[in-house]
Design an enzyme around this catalytic site. Structure first.
Site, PDB file in Angstrom:
ATOM      1  CG  ASP A  48      -1.899  -0.904   1.161  1.00  0.00           C
ATOM      2  OD1 ASP A  48      -2.284  -1.731   0.070  1.00  0.00           O
ATOM      3  OD2 ASP A  48      -2.844  -0.893   2.203  1.00  0.00           O
ATOM      4  CG  HIS A  99      -4.247   2.808  -0.802  1.00  0.00           C
ATOM      5  ND1 HIS A  99      -4.788   1.853  -0.247  1.00  0.00           N
ATOM      6  CD2 HIS A  99      -3.380   3.398   0.193  1.00  0.00           C
ATOM      7  CE1 HIS A  99      -4.550   1.874   1.150  1.00  0.00           C
ATOM      8  NE2 HIS A  99      -3.438   2.867   1.233  1.00  0.00           N
ATOM      9  CG  HIS A 103      -2.850   7.473   2.395  1.00  0.00           C
ATOM     10  ND1 HIS A 103      -3.442   7.197   3.791  1.00  0.00           N
ATOM     11  CD2 HIS A 103      -2.480   6.092   2.027  1.00  0.00           C
ATOM     12  CE1 HIS A 103      -3.121   6.095   4.146  1.00  0.00           C
ATOM     13  NE2 HIS A 103      -2.693   5.203   3.034  1.00  0.00           N
ATOM     14  CG  HIS A 192       2.374   0.022   4.567  1.00  0.00           C
ATOM     15  ND1 HIS A 192       2.371  -0.984   5.420  1.00  0.00           N
ATOM     16  CD2 HIS A 192       1.374   0.643   4.336  1.00  0.00           C
ATOM     17  CE1 HIS A 192       1.020  -0.875   5.628  1.00  0.00           C
ATOM     18  NE2 HIS A 192       0.254  -0.065   5.289  1.00  0.00           N
TER      19      HIS A 192
END
Ligand SMILES: [Zn+2]
Length: 236
Positions: A48, A99, A103, A192
């Site tokens: 991610d 995603h 963010h 990540h």
């Protein structure tokens, strides 16, 4: 005063139902939320928050060396900045997934804002790679009441293993052990490839990469292989 507290209580209840209660119910009971695959001796290692100009290429090098595949749940605005990394992912047989465009947590988004986050990110993937994404994982795994309908036609993916690799409080040795413990048929791991996200340590991906250098050979030794989400869910 009493009326004020009743209104406040009501507002708090509505917020809870829209965020944490919907999230808990969907993740626990809704059949369209993917938690795990079913393929024998296969897992899907996913990343991610990228692409990151330094860390993501290093991860791609590592996966190439060990002949494994990964799925990258990218942040749309970062994908726009680093299109060559997205194309490298595709060229090397990996998968690019959604995603959000930025963010942000689904808990802070109205249904329409959420839809925009998902579909704008999908647009970047389509424009840059000429491929249609199939999967969506929301930042922090946060869902709101509208997440399932706003995510359509994409499949919403959570995970079987999340490892706190975003913080340097997790050591490399601890991370390798956590990864090893969670290996099972159809597992979906979240790691990540970018430490610039709020709440993460900027250099944490260095530790993730060091752990993968040890974990990927171990995985192969155990007779397991990391494949893409499409392959794990038979979507290809
Ligand atoms: Zn994220």
């Amino acid at each position: 005063m009493t009326r004020f507290f009743i209104v406040l209580l009501f507002v708090l209840m509505v917020i809870c139902v829209y965020t944490i209660i919907s999230q808990t119910l969907y993740r626990r009971y809704h059949s369209s939320v993917i938690i795990k695959g079913e393929k024998k001796h296969k897992i899907a290692i996913t990343f991610d928050d990228g692409p990151h100009p330094v860390y993501t290429p290093k991860i791609l090098d590592l996966f190439k060396l060990h002949e494994m595949k990964a799925t990258f749940f990218i942040v749309g605005e970062l994908g726009e900045k680093h299109p060559s990394i997205l194309n490298r992912m595709i060229d090397e047989g990996h998968e690019v997934a959604i995603h959000h465009h930025r963010h942000v947590s689904a808990w802070t988004q109205t249904p329409w804002q959420l839809k925009r986050q998902i579909h704008q990110c999908a647009q970047v993937i389509k424009k840059v790679t000429n491929q249609k994404p199939l999967f969506y994982r929301p930042p922090w795994g946060h869902l709101n009441m509208s997440s399932l309908s706003m995510a359509k036609p994409y499949h919403l993916v959570i995970w079987t293993g999340i490892f706190q690799d975003w913080t340097l409080k997790t050591t490399k040795t601890a991370l390798v052990q956590k990864l090893m413990r969670k290996v099972e048929d159809g597992a979906i791991f979240v790691l990540h490839d970018n430490g610039d996200t709020p709440g993460a340590d900027e250099k944490a991906p260095e530790m993730t990469i060091a752990a993968l250098e040890e974990f990927l050979p171990y995985l192969k030794q155990q007779g397991y292989e990391s494949i893409t989400m499409q392959q794990l869910m038979n979507q290809s």
